[in-house]
Motif scaffolding. Structure first.
Motif, PDB file in Angstrom:
ATOM      1  N   GLY A 122     -27.633 -19.919 -18.251  1.00 53.64           N
ATOM      2  CA  GLY A 122     -26.730 -19.964 -19.367  1.00 53.64           C
ATOM      3  C   GLY A 122     -27.444 -19.594 -20.525  1.00 53.64           C
ATOM      4  N   ALA A 123     -26.848 -19.441 -21.689  1.00 54.09           N
ATOM      5  CA  ALA A 123     -27.398 -19.051 -22.999  1.00 54.09           C
ATOM      6  C   ALA A 123     -27.147 -20.164 -24.118  1.00 54.09           C
ATOM      7  N   PRO A 124     -27.607 -21.178 -23.925  1.00 52.30           N
ATOM      8  CA  PRO A 124     -27.006 -22.399 -25.101  1.00 52.30           C
ATOM      9  C   PRO A 124     -27.175 -22.278 -26.330  1.00 52.30           C
ATOM     10  N   MET A 125     -26.455 -22.332 -27.376  1.00 52.90           N
ATOM     11  CA  MET A 125     -26.521 -22.306 -28.526  1.00 52.90           C
ATOM     12  C   MET A 125     -25.889 -23.446 -29.344  1.00 52.90           C
ATOM     13  N   SER A 126     -26.157 -23.925 -30.409  1.00 50.85           N
ATOM     14  CA  SER A 126     -25.585 -24.974 -31.246  1.00 50.85           C
ATOM     15  C   SER A 126     -24.272 -24.263 -31.594  1.00 50.85           C
ATOM     16  N   ALA A 127     -23.081 -25.005 -31.756  1.00 44.77           N
ATOM     17  CA  ALA A 127     -21.849 -24.652 -32.199  1.00 44.77           C
ATOM     18  C   ALA A 127     -21.785 -23.516 -33.538  1.00 44.77           C
ATOM     19  N   SER A 128     -22.459 -24.144 -34.470  1.00 43.72           N
ATOM     20  CA  SER A 128     -22.615 -23.220 -35.541  1.00 43.72           C
ATOM     21  C   SER A 128     -23.206 -21.739 -35.571  1.00 43.72           C
ATOM     22  N   ILE A 129     -24.356 -21.895 -34.759  1.00 45.51           N
ATOM     23  CA  ILE A 129     -25.014 -20.511 -34.272  1.00 45.51           C
ATOM     24  C   ILE A 129     -24.250 -19.730 -33.589  1.00 45.51           C
ATOM     25  N   ALA A 130     -23.538 -20.152 -32.389  1.00 43.13           N
ATOM     26  CA  ALA A 130     -22.813 -19.534 -31.602  1.00 43.13           C
ATOM     27  C   ALA A 130     -21.696 -18.677 -32.362  1.00 43.13           C
ATOM     28  N   ARG A 131     -20.937 -19.367 -33.334  1.00 42.14           N
ATOM     29  CA  ARG A 131     -20.050 -18.850 -34.204  1.00 42.14           C
ATOM     30  C   ARG A 131     -20.433 -17.662 -34.975  1.00 42.14           C
ATOM     31  N   ARG A 132     -21.830 -17.759 -35.578  1.00 44.77           N
ATOM     32  CA  ARG A 132     -22.553 -16.809 -36.228  1.00 44.77           C
ATOM     33  C   ARG A 132     -22.606 -15.521 -35.561  1.00 44.77           C
ATOM     34  N   VAL A 133     -22.946 -15.655 -34.055  1.00 47.17           N
ATOM     35  CA  VAL A 133     -23.359 -14.740 -33.426  1.00 47.17           C
ATOM     36  C   VAL A 133     -22.130 -14.007 -33.030  1.00 47.17           C
ATOM     37  N   ILE A 134     -20.994 -14.621 -32.651  1.00 46.37           N
ATOM     38  CA  ILE A 134     -19.879 -14.054 -32.269  1.00 46.37           C
ATOM     39  C   ILE A 134     -19.145 -13.366 -33.205  1.00 46.37           C
ATOM     40  N   GLU A 135     -19.217 -13.899 -34.625  1.00 45.49           N
ATOM     41  CA  GLU A 135     -18.942 -13.131 -35.951  1.00 45.49           C
ATOM     42  C   GLU A 135     -19.401 -11.994 -36.043  1.00 45.49           C
ATOM     43  N   SER A 136     -20.630 -11.847 -35.988  1.00 42.10           N
ATOM     44  CA  SER A 136     -21.407 -10.467 -36.110  1.00 42.10           C
ATOM     45  C   SER A 136     -21.248  -9.624 -35.173  1.00 42.10           C
ATOM     46  N   PHE A 137     -21.026 -10.110 -33.637  1.00 40.68           N
ATOM     47  CA  PHE A 137     -20.747  -9.327 -32.638  1.00 40.68           C
ATOM     48  C   PHE A 137     -19.176  -8.593 -32.819  1.00 40.68           C
ATOM     49  N   GLN A 138     -18.249  -9.299 -33.247  1.00 41.86           N
ATOM     50  CA  GLN A 138     -16.866  -8.893 -33.603  1.00 41.86           C
ATOM     51  C   GLN A 138     -16.863  -7.975 -34.602  1.00 41.86           C
ATOM     52  N   LYS A 139     -17.708  -8.085 -35.536  1.00 34.46           N
ATOM     53  CA  LYS A 139     -17.727  -6.949 -36.810  1.00 34.46           C
ATOM     54  C   LYS A 139     -18.334  -5.622 -36.220  1.00 34.46           C
ATOM     55  N   ASN A 140     -19.133  -5.687 -35.086  1.00 32.37           N
ATOM     56  CA  ASN A 140     -19.882  -4.649 -34.635  1.00 32.37           C
ATOM     57  C   ASN A 140     -19.431  -4.074 -33.491  1.00 32.37           C
ATOM     58  N   ASN A 141     -18.413  -4.813 -32.638  1.00 36.48           N
ATOM     59  CA  ASN A 141     -18.083  -4.522 -31.266  1.00 36.48           C
ATOM     60  C   ASN A 141     -17.793  -3.232 -31.038  1.00 36.48           C
ATOM     61  N   SER A 142     -17.026  -2.410 -31.908  1.00 42.00           N
ATOM     62  CA  SER A 142     -16.642  -1.174 -31.643  1.00 42.00           C
ATOM     63  C   SER A 142     -17.941  -0.037 -31.537  1.00 42.00           C
ATOM     64  N   ASN A 143     -19.090  -0.549 -32.540  1.00 50.91           N
ATOM     65  CA  ASN A 143     -20.113   0.368 -32.466  1.00 50.91           C
ATOM     66  C   ASN A 143     -21.112   0.073 -31.391  1.00 50.91           C
ATOM     67  N   THR A 144     -21.056  -1.195 -30.709  1.00 44.37           N
ATOM     68  CA  THR A 144     -21.842  -1.566 -29.643  1.00 44.37           C
ATOM     69  C   THR A 144     -21.057  -0.842 -28.314  1.00 44.37           C
TER      70      THR A 144
END
Length: 208
Positions: A122-144
């Motif tokens: 797995g790739a465990p993250m504290s909930a608040s950290i996971a949210r930040r990573v997901i939000e950043s990924f969502q903003k840049n998903n099309s670029n990725t």
């Protein structure tokens, strides 16, 4: 038995973590350090599976330490354990090779579960950290997606890997078989030139 090393400059916290790990029936603390100066030579002797590492270490930072550990012991899994919640530190650590990121306010049992999860892939993250990573990924998903030539479904699955979903959860979310999930993930790994979930997440974040 999961062999764990601790790199933490706070002596009291380091002792508490060692006791927590040694009291767990499936873990053993094989090494503990207050800094990174002798880590490479000691790891050759103790061969830990998982490293619990602070970021704010003296002499050499934990982020530099991740790079050192991964360069010398590619199979060792690094779990960052820190007070830092800012995006820059989070992404630097993940891009450097950390496979998980916990805040020091994490409850003891959750720390043990994170170590187990990491050891099991797995790739465990504290909930608040996971949210930040997901939000950043969502903003840049099309670029990725464009950079790595991913299909829409592959991009969706990579996004879900960032969220930490298991193969079973991915299967349920997208109404596909686990075999199909594995096929999609294999294609993602091939396009990103990686061979693990943690590497896939890190490489995606590097393009943000």
């Amino acid at each position: 038995m999961i062999k764990v090393a601790i790199i933490e400059d706070n002596n009291s916290l380091r002792r508490s973590l060692r006791n927590l790990i040694d009291d767990a029936p499936d873990m053993q603390c094989v090494a503990e350090f207050g800094n990174l100066l002798n880590v490479v030579s000691e790891f050759h002797k103790t061969s830990p599976h998982v490293v619990l590492m602070d970021i704010g270490l003296p002499h050499i930072s934990g982020i530099e330490g991740v790079v050192t550990v991964k360069e010398n012991f590619n199979n060792v899994l690094v779990l960052m354990f820190t007070v830092f919640e800012d995006d820059e530190k989070i992404f630097e650590a993940i891009k450097s090779g950390a496979s998980g990121y916990l805040l020091k306010k994490t409850a003891p049992e959750e720390i043990l579960e994170a170590i187990r999860s990491l050891y099991q892939g797995g790739a465990p993250m504290s909930a608040s950290i996971a949210r930040r990573v997901i939000e950043s990924f969502q903003k840049n998903n099309s670029n990725t997606r464009e950079v790595f030539n991913l299909t829409t479904r592959e991009s969706e699955i990579l996004h879900s890997l960032v969220e930490g979903l298991s193969y079973k959860k991915l299967s349920e979310k997208y109404f596909i078989s686990i075999s199909t999930v594995r096929t999609h993930i294999r294609h993602i790994y091939e396009k990103l030139h990686v061979n693990s979930k943690a590497q896939a997440v890190a490489k995606a974040l590097k393009k943000m």
